[in-house]
Scaffold this motif. Structure first.
Motif, short mmCIF file in Angstrom:
data_model
loop_
_atom_site.label_atom_id
_atom_site.label_comp_id
_atom_site.label_asym_id
_atom_site.label_seq_id
_atom_site.Cartn_x
_atom_site.Cartn_y
_atom_site.Cartn_z
N TYR A 78 43.15 48.01 44.87
CA TYR A 78 42.44 48.91 45.78
C TYR A 78 42.01 48.19 47.05
CZ TYR A 78 42.24 52.05 41.77
OH TYR A 78 42.57 52.87 40.71
N HIS A 79 41.63 46.94 46.92
CA HIS A 79 41.23 46.17 48.09
C HIS A 79 42.41 45.96 49.03
CE1 HIS A 79 40.36 42.40 50.34
NE2 HIS A 79 39.16 42.96 50.44
N GLN A 80 43.56 45.65 48.46
CA GLN A 80 44.74 45.43 49.30
C GLN A 80 45.24 46.73 49.92
OE1 GLN A 80 47.79 43.07 47.49
NE2 GLN A 80 46.34 41.66 46.54
N ILE A 81 45.10 47.83 49.19
CA ILE A 81 45.54 49.12 49.74
C ILE A 81 44.73 49.48 50.98
CG2 ILE A 81 45.46 51.62 49.31
CD1 ILE A 81 46.36 51.03 46.46
N PHE A 82 43.41 49.31 50.91
CA PHE A 82 42.55 49.71 52.02
C PHE A 82 42.51 48.68 53.15
CE2 PHE A 82 40.74 52.38 48.62
CZ PHE A 82 40.74 53.60 49.27
N THR A 83 42.96 47.45 52.90
CA THR A 83 42.86 46.41 53.93
C THR A 83 44.22 45.88 54.37
OG1 THR A 83 42.60 44.72 52.19
CG2 THR A 83 40.60 45.67 53.14
N ASN A 84 45.12 45.59 53.44
CA ASN A 84 46.36 44.90 53.80
C ASN A 84 47.60 45.70 53.45
OD1 ASN A 84 44.85 42.61 54.60
ND2 ASN A 84 44.73 41.94 52.47
N TYR A 85 47.50 47.00 53.40
CA TYR A 85 48.66 47.81 53.05
C TYR A 85 48.91 48.79 54.19
CZ TYR A 85 52.03 49.92 49.86
OH TYR A 85 53.18 50.37 49.27
#
Length: 317
Positions: A78-85
């Motif tokens: 979820y962190h990567q989806i909202f920040t690095n995706y």
């Protein structure tokens, strides 16, 4: 004595003996178990268990090869989806745009067609069949039809444009500024017929005396529809709104066909395509895809749940 007997007989005739409730036999119980149990089992196996599995896998990292490769990573997906995706936010924006377009154009147009066809105009059956025909086809078939129409070399649309003017061919599906509009028009073509049939079915149960009363009060056609028909069709309006939201959020088939089977094509990013790309794509990131699926599920439940709660609250008041 005769009077008493006559009164007793008349009272017994006026109040016949209630028939005993028939108890369910073994065959009836087996039939009810099969009729109710099989759909519930299918719903559990094909809907709820995959949904729960997706929620669990959204907290893991897994390439989909072996169960031993599943690693718990917590909220990293979820962190990567909202920040690095990068494709996520364009997909969210396109889903919102899809919802607004469908709610503001095809849905009202379908309601308008239903109201006009309900007025018993000539050849109404032919019009209903022609408008509803796209709904009989699957979204994949509709996508193939519009892919032929949008073909820049031999397509019908560019052929008409070339006949009217000597302009160059337009790549409707390859241009990032046009491809989403092209897909929305194709989807709206099918959605209009669906809404028309839903609203037309609701109008068949509408009391025509209400229209006559409005006409006697001097209301024109537009005023009758807005002030009499539309409020009386509130249950149908709720169904149409829920259908519109669900169709917009789960849009997949037609975009997959017109987009060439990819969710990363510029201008055509949608959450449903990102989910399929990460789960069944060449590079499987099932954790990413499951996290995206959970986000789409939460958005769907929040939108529909909020609307239904407000609607039922107003009815109770």
């Amino acid at each position: 004595m005769s009077t008493v007997r006559t009164a007793s007989r008349s009272s017994s005739r006026a109040h016949p003996r209630r028939s005993r409730q028939r108890s369910l036999g073994p065959g009836d119980r087996l039939f009810l178990t099969v009729v109710v149990g099989i759909p519930l089992l299918a719903l559990l196996v094909f809907v709820w268990l995959p949904a729960l599995a997706s929620i669990g896998l959204s907290f893991t990292s897994w390439d989909g090869l072996t169960l031993s490769d599943i690693h718990w990573i917590g909220l990293d997906n979820y962190h990567q989806i909202f920040t690095n995706y990068p494709p996520f936010w364009p997909a969210v924006r396109h889903n919102v745009f899809w919802l607004l377009f469908t709610a503001l154009l095809p849905t009202p147009f379908g309601v308008f067609l239903a109201y006009q066809l309900d007025r018993k105009i000539r050849f109404t059956r032919i019009y209903q069949t022609a408008i509803f025909m796209p709904m009989v086809l699957s979204l994949a078939v509709v996508g193939f039809i519009w892919e032929i129409i949008y073909n820049p070399d031999t397509g019908l649309l560019d052929g008409v444009i070339s006949a009217v003017s000597s302009g160059h061919h337009i790549d409707w599906l390859g241009n990032p500024d046009l491809n989403l509009w092209a897909v929305l028009i194709a989807s709206g073509w099918r959605h209009t017929g669906y809404i028309m049939i839903l609203y037309l079915a609701g109008l068949k149960g509408f009391d025509p005396a209400l229209k006559e009363a409005a006409a006697l009060d001097g209301a024109n056609g537009r005023q009758t529809f807005l002030r009499v028909v539309l409020p009386a069709m509130k249950p149908v309006n709720i169904i149409i709104l829920v259908v519109t939201v669900m169709e917009s959020l789960r849009a997949f088939d037609i975009v997959y066909v017109l987009g060439g089977g990819t969710g990363s094509k510029p201008g055509m990013e949608l959450l449903s395509l990102l989910i399929s790309d990460n789960i069944i794509g060449e590079s499987s990131h099932i954790g990413y895809g499951s996290a995206l699926a959970v986000i789409l599920l939460l958005v769907s439940l929040a939108a529909i749940g909020t609307f239904l709660v407000q609607t039922f609250r107003k009815e109770d008041q």
